[in-house]
Design an enzyme around this catalytic site. Structure first.
Site, mmCIF file in Angstrom:
data_model
loop_
_atom_site.group_PDB
_atom_site.id
_atom_site.type_symbol
_atom_site.label_atom_id
_atom_site.label_comp_id
_atom_site.label_asym_id
_atom_site.label_seq_id
_atom_site.Cartn_x
_atom_site.Cartn_y
_atom_site.Cartn_z
ATOM 1 N N LYS A 289 33.608 49.536 32.571
ATOM 2 C CA LYS A 289 32.227 49.345 33.061
ATOM 3 C C LYS A 289 32.253 49.003 34.553
ATOM 4 C CE LYS A 289 30.219 45.621 33.174
ATOM 5 N NZ LYS A 289 29.921 44.643 34.265
ATOM 6 N N LYS B 195 33.028 41.893 44.611
ATOM 7 C CA LYS B 195 33.576 41.989 43.253
ATOM 8 C C LYS B 195 34.174 43.374 43.024
ATOM 9 C CE LYS B 195 34.458 40.825 38.935
ATOM 10 N NZ LYS B 195 33.577 40.397 37.855
#
Lengths: 299, 299
Positions: free
Chosen positions: A244, A176
């Site tokens: 984030k 990811k």
């Protein structure tokens, strides 16, 4: 260990989690749900889901699998190991599937700690946004032991389309991180190309059409370029959330002593937009960073 | 002015020019050719093309159109305005089509100077590489007056697939600059994602497959990612040439006071590889810049 999964607990019913849990229910899995903001459990209760009082309570009800879909590393840690966390109620043999995007290193630590309680952690962050979550077409990047991942396959197929098992615990999160690196650099290319187009007097939309089909083509260009051109900065994926994720990329790169100059540059653009109050805008508002530098009005 | 084009002069028979001229011949245009290295004219002479002694000689033979496919801004200037250049032999009403990738600003200057000789300049840089040139599937980014561009349409259709008329003189080159910006930033994302994958112990090819179909997907990832993974750095498009193109992007951005931090970062990677002797490698050898920083061996 190889019996099929029936009972699923779901923790975290935000935009992504709610859509994915809903697809699990449609596929016939029996849901127990918990969410910090309890009201978000209501639609699921109406459709027959059990609502738990806490992650520990949810775990104590004995589901085969608990899915997590929370925001950050600290949230996962709290939900698993905090007071009233999953570990406090779990029975041996439980599988925890973490669909959140968190740190690969922390994931490996959490997997070790959970193994001490006979709980298996599988990291399974997703890509494809709210549309992919609703339509069940997410890409799922999976890290964890083979037997658990195989057992989870029917669940993954209920929420995603491209299911990739990368390897052991943490590899889903590492993948990811790679995904987000490619995404933000591609978007940066789109924004800089559009700024150049505007500055040199091109019709920005014509430029996008002219280059979309060749070596410059990308998902970001095809999907976000036209939104930037018409000044649509509504979020598919929010800048606060990509920042984030880039924090995770940064932490991982720092630990690996890996210089990622392009990704850092893209992060700088996002920070500029967030600092100017644009954190809740979609990632395509990166284009505003070029405006903020006084360079160009992309509208 | 609207009669159809029959006689075409072609200057610059490198990899791209030779393939494109060949497609023009196949489509029935009568060719006169000139190339600095004269031997490259031979295959065309064998197929019935006339070989000129100089750009001026070629122009004096009275073609409807002269196509240029040379390397850089200075080459275009020399071929047009030098001793024995096109202007020295041209007849009024000539159209010059410049398929080279050169400066948008210089293009506008050249167009003005040529207009003084009743010659129309149309800039028409291409994207799609040697494969696109051979197969006649290039993207052509066109800048110039409507009537000339309309007249050229059958020629463009003989060499390309996506033909985009961006606007007045120089807009084709400006669009090509935008194209290169998006290309190099996308490639940077691929290289940094692959470096992260390697450093975190992922199977790099599995990572590419996992992310290719989603928001991280791009032509660069699908086409160059696998080549990097197997250590194939043969050129489709050479680093020396992309550095030439980025020089044009830089010059344009500097004149427009446009900060392009991402593109500059990508250029830095290319420079590092070229400085280490890799200028003749394909652009995908950008990945080697991350190796050269001691970060990671991508092989």
């Amino acid at each position: 260990m190889n019996e099929s999964i029936r009972q699923v607990g779901y923790i975290g019913l935000g935009i992504m989690g709610a859509a994915m849990a809903s697809n699990l229910a449609k596929a016939g899995f029996a849901l127990t749900v918990w969410n910090r903001t309890r009201s978000k459990c209501k639609p699921f209760a109406k459709q027959g889901a059990t609502v738990a009082d806490s992650p520990a309570d949810l775990a104590a009800k004995g589901p085969d699998v608990i899915c997590l879909n929370v925001t950050d590393t600290a949230d996962v840690e709290q939900v698993l190991f905090g007071d009233d966390g999953v570990v406090a109620g779990a029975k041996p043999g439980l599988i925890v599937v973490d669909h959140s995007t968190i740190s690969p290193m922390a994931t490996r630590e959490f997997a070790c700690k959970l193994a001490g309680h006979d709980i298996t952690l599988v990291d399974a962050p997703v890509s494809g946004g709210d549309v992919g979550a609703r339509e069940g077409t997410l890409s799922i990047m999976v890290g964890g032991p083979d037997d658990a991942v195989q057992r989870l396959q029917p669940m993954f197929e209920a929420v995603g389309k491209t299911i990739s098992h990368l390897g052991e615990s943490g590899t889903g999160q590492a993948c990811k991180a790679c995904n987000q690196i490619a995404v933000v650099c591609n978007l940066m290319g789109v924004c800089e190309a559009m700024a150049m187009a505007k500055k040199t007097g091109l019709d920005v939309s014509k430029m996008l059409e002219a280059i979309a089909g060749g070596a410059a083509g990308s998902w970001q260009l095809a999907n976000l370029g036209p939104r930037i051109a018409k000044g649509d900065f509504d979020p598919g994926f929010m800048i606060d959330l990509v920042l984030k994720d880039l924090g995770i990329v940064d932490d991982t790169a720092r630990q690996q002593r890996l210089p990622l100059a392009g990704t850092s540059t893209a992060e700088g653009y996002f920070r500029a937009v967030a600092a100017a109050g644009g954190g809740k805008l979609g990632t395509q508002a990166m284009a505003k960073a070029l405006e903020n530098l006084g360079a160009v009005d992309l509208k």
